[in-house]
Design a protein around this motif. Structure first.
Motif, PDB file in Angstrom:
ATOM      1  N   SER A  76      23.809 -18.756 -16.031  1.00  0.00           N
ATOM      2  CA  SER A  76      23.501 -17.326 -16.200  1.00  0.00           C
ATOM      3  C   SER A  76      22.960 -16.761 -14.701  1.00  0.00           C
ATOM      4  O   SER A  76      23.514 -15.652 -14.484  1.00  0.00           O
ATOM      5  CB  SER A  76      22.339 -16.959 -17.197  1.00  0.00           C
ATOM      6  OG  SER A  76      22.586 -17.437 -18.456  1.00  0.00           O
TER       7      SER A  76
ATOM      8  N   SER B 263      25.269 -13.519 -12.967  1.00  0.00           N
ATOM      9  CA  SER B 263      24.830 -12.314 -12.290  1.00  0.00           C
ATOM     10  C   SER B 263      25.002 -12.276 -10.790  1.00  0.00           C
ATOM     11  O   SER B 263      25.525 -11.241 -10.258  1.00  0.00           O
ATOM     12  CB  SER B 263      23.162 -12.488 -12.413  1.00  0.00           C
ATOM     13  OG  SER B 263      22.611 -12.394 -13.779  1.00  0.00           O
TER      14      SER B 263
ATOM     15  N   LYS C 210      15.872 -11.578 -12.546  1.00  0.00           N
ATOM     16  CA  LYS C 210      15.760 -10.355 -13.432  1.00  0.00           C
ATOM     17  C   LYS C 210      17.202  -9.862 -14.008  1.00  0.00           C
ATOM     18  O   LYS C 210      17.102  -9.468 -15.067  1.00  0.00           O
ATOM     19  CB  LYS C 210      15.202  -9.388 -12.514  1.00  0.00           C
ATOM     20  CG  LYS C 210      15.237  -7.873 -12.990  1.00  0.00           C
ATOM     21  CD  LYS C 210      14.787  -7.079 -12.000  1.00  0.00           C
ATOM     22  CE  LYS C 210      14.612  -5.326 -12.505  1.00  0.00           C
ATOM     23  NZ  LYS C 210      13.829  -4.574 -11.234  1.00  0.00           N
TER      24      LYS C 210
ATOM     25  N   SER D 203      19.922 -11.795 -14.922  1.00  0.00           N
ATOM     26  CA  SER D 203      20.119 -12.522 -15.792  1.00  0.00           C
ATOM     27  C   SER D 203      19.594 -12.519 -17.124  1.00  0.00           C
ATOM     28  O   SER D 203      20.011 -12.558 -18.339  1.00  0.00           O
ATOM     29  CB  SER D 203      20.280 -14.027 -15.329  1.00  0.00           C
ATOM     30  OG  SER D 203      19.026 -14.444 -15.082  1.00  0.00           O
ATOM     31  N   SER D 204      18.429 -12.312 -17.142  1.00  0.00           N
ATOM     32  CA  SER D 204      17.444 -11.877 -18.257  1.00  0.00           C
ATOM     33  C   SER D 204      17.974 -10.508 -18.930  1.00  0.00           C
ATOM     34  O   SER D 204      17.745 -10.674 -20.185  1.00  0.00           O
ATOM     35  CB  SER D 204      15.934 -11.962 -17.868  1.00  0.00           C
ATOM     36  OG  SER D 204      15.446 -13.086 -17.376  1.00  0.00           O
ATOM     37  N   GLN D 205      18.169  -9.618 -18.228  1.00  0.00           N
ATOM     38  CA  GLN D 205      18.755  -8.540 -18.718  1.00  0.00           C
ATOM     39  C   GLN D 205      20.105  -8.786 -19.280  1.00  0.00           C
ATOM     40  O   GLN D 205      20.288  -8.188 -20.445  1.00  0.00           O
ATOM     41  CB  GLN D 205      18.936  -7.271 -17.918  1.00  0.00           C
ATOM     42  CG  GLN D 205      17.457  -6.639 -17.421  1.00  0.00           C
ATOM     43  CD  GLN D 205      17.682  -5.828 -16.191  1.00  0.00           C
ATOM     44  OE1 GLN D 205      18.656  -5.823 -15.440  1.00  0.00           O
ATOM     45  NE2 GLN D 205      16.701  -5.424 -15.802  1.00  0.00           N
ATOM     46  N   ARG D 206      20.902  -9.508 -19.011  1.00  0.00           N
ATOM     47  CA  ARG D 206      22.369  -9.849 -19.092  1.00  0.00           C
ATOM     48  C   ARG D 206      22.442 -10.701 -20.512  1.00  0.00           C
ATOM     49  O   ARG D 206      22.843 -10.629 -21.520  1.00  0.00           O
ATOM     50  CB  ARG D 206      23.187 -10.222 -18.187  1.00  0.00           C
ATOM     51  CG  ARG D 206      23.574  -9.328 -17.164  1.00  0.00           C
ATOM     52  CD  ARG D 206      24.488  -9.937 -16.254  1.00  0.00           C
ATOM     53  NE  ARG D 206      24.595  -8.881 -14.972  1.00  0.00           N
ATOM     54  CZ  ARG D 206      25.676  -8.188 -14.842  1.00  0.00           C
ATOM     55  NH1 ARG D 206      26.254  -7.992 -16.010  1.00  0.00           N
ATOM     56  NH2 ARG D 206      25.901  -7.316 -14.125  1.00  0.00           N
ATOM     57  N   ASN D 207      21.632 -11.906 -20.438  1.00  0.00           N
ATOM     58  CA  ASN D 207      21.754 -12.988 -21.258  1.00  0.00           C
ATOM     59  C   ASN D 207      20.541 -13.350 -22.335  1.00  0.00           C
ATOM     60  O   ASN D 207      20.515 -14.098 -22.843  1.00  0.00           O
ATOM     61  CB  ASN D 207      22.139 -14.071 -20.472  1.00  0.00           C
ATOM     62  CG  ASN D 207      23.421 -14.230 -19.961  1.00  0.00           C
ATOM     63  OD1 ASN D 207      23.984 -13.024 -19.958  1.00  0.00           O
ATOM     64  ND2 ASN D 207      23.926 -15.254 -19.594  1.00  0.00           N
ATOM     65  N   GLY D 208      19.519 -12.421 -21.891  1.00  0.00           N
ATOM     66  CA  GLY D 208      18.102 -12.591 -22.833  1.00  0.00           C
ATOM     67  C   GLY D 208      17.799 -13.891 -22.784  1.00  0.00           C
ATOM     68  O   GLY D 208      17.497 -14.534 -21.831  1.00  0.00           O
ATOM     69  N   SER D 209      17.240 -14.546 -24.014  1.00  0.00           N
ATOM     70  CA  SER D 209      16.763 -15.835 -23.919  1.00  0.00           C
ATOM     71  C   SER D 209      17.739 -16.939 -23.335  1.00  0.00           C
ATOM     72  O   SER D 209      17.005 -18.082 -23.197  1.00  0.00           O
ATOM     73  CB  SER D 209      16.158 -15.852 -25.447  1.00  0.00           C
ATOM     74  OG  SER D 209      17.431 -16.202 -26.198  1.00  0.00           O
TER      75      SER D 209
END
Length: 275
Positions: A87, A91, A146, A148-154
């Motif tokens: 992930s 990004s 930041k 990748s968390s927005q794109r791929n979540g958990s």
């Protein structure tokens, strides 16, 4: 099972092989000869480049499986091959596509974090050697996490946890092998992938979406590297599956109006003939 092409099975197999090429030298480090370790190192460096340019790269643009579960499984698996969350690389790579190796403008640095111009002087590309050797240390983990968390979540959290466990296990098995084999080979392999990125954009015009990348049409190169030579085609139409990239060649500018190299992308760095 496969969403776009059954030929993606080759990329999945190579990802598994890449993970094995990290595990086996650590497990059998004491028994392997120096020659065998060098062969594993060379294989890993080649697989690292192949992973960034072909496996992880193609998975970003066209996930391999119809099942979201299988795609998540592969993302975690390939995290172990890259020794970086898949992930994170997604990004990083999407940022590259959005801003296409842009230059400094009005005193503002390029938005493409991997731009050849980011650390260049006087509006020129950074030198090849410096770019290659230092890119490994320039990744912004905060930005990648930041985004990748927005794109791929958990999923990114799962990748991070599994990767941490993987590295911990390798270190417990043989800390010396991790220190003298895994770390330097990972650095060299990642640096070679950065060199390939340099070669894929060196000498091109970032402002022209039809000539911002380098293409290479050598048959063997594209056979072995899953049509990675069609790089201008890919940048112009990134949603196209790698098996169909040759068909996009006819939609490009004439080869005299853009950079096309012979042999492979790296060979183009040392050739004055771009035809």
């Amino acid at each position: 099972m496969f969403k776009h092409s059954r030929r993606d099975i080759f990329l999945v197999i190579l990802s598994m092989l890449h993970v094995a090429c990290w595990v086996l030298p650590v497990l059998y480090f004491e028994q392997l000869s120096m020659m065998n370790l060098c062969m594993f190192a060379l294989a890993n460096i080649m697989l690292m480049c192949t992973n960034y340019q072909c496996i992880a790269h193609n998975f970003i643009h066209n996930t391999f499986f119809k099942s979201d579960y299988l795609n998540g499984w592969f993302s975690v698996l390939n995290t172990l091959g890259l020794i970086m969350p898949q992930s994170f690389y997604k990004s990083h790579h999407i940022n590259h596509h959005v801003h296409n190796n842009d230059k400094w403008k009005n005193g503002e640095p390029p938005k493409d974090k991997s731009s050849l111009y980011y650390y260049g002087k006087n509006g020129k590309e950074e030198g090849m050697l410096r770019y290659t050797l230092l890119s490994y240390f320039r990744l912004s983990i905060a930005f990648l996490y930041k985004d990748s968390s927005q794109r791929n979540g958990s999923l990114v959290l799962i990748e991070i946890v599994v990767l941490a466990l993987f590295i911990t296990c390798l270190t417990i098995i043989n800390p010396w092998a991790v220190l003298v084999f895994v770390l330097p080979v990972h650095y060299i392999g990642t640096s070679m992938a950065s060199l390939e990125n340099y070669a894929e954009h060196h000498g091109c015009s970032p402002d022209n979406k039809l000539s911002n990348s380098v293409s290479c049409y050598t048959s063997v190169y594209n056979l072995l590297w899953f049509n990675n030579g069609y790089h201008q085609e890919h940048h112009y139409e990134p949603e196209i599956h790698w098996t169909k990239l040759p068909q996009a060649r006819e939609r490009m500018l004439a080869e005299t109006e853009r950079k096309v190299v012979k042999g492979c992308h790296l060979a183009g760095l040392f050739s004055k003939d771009n035809s």
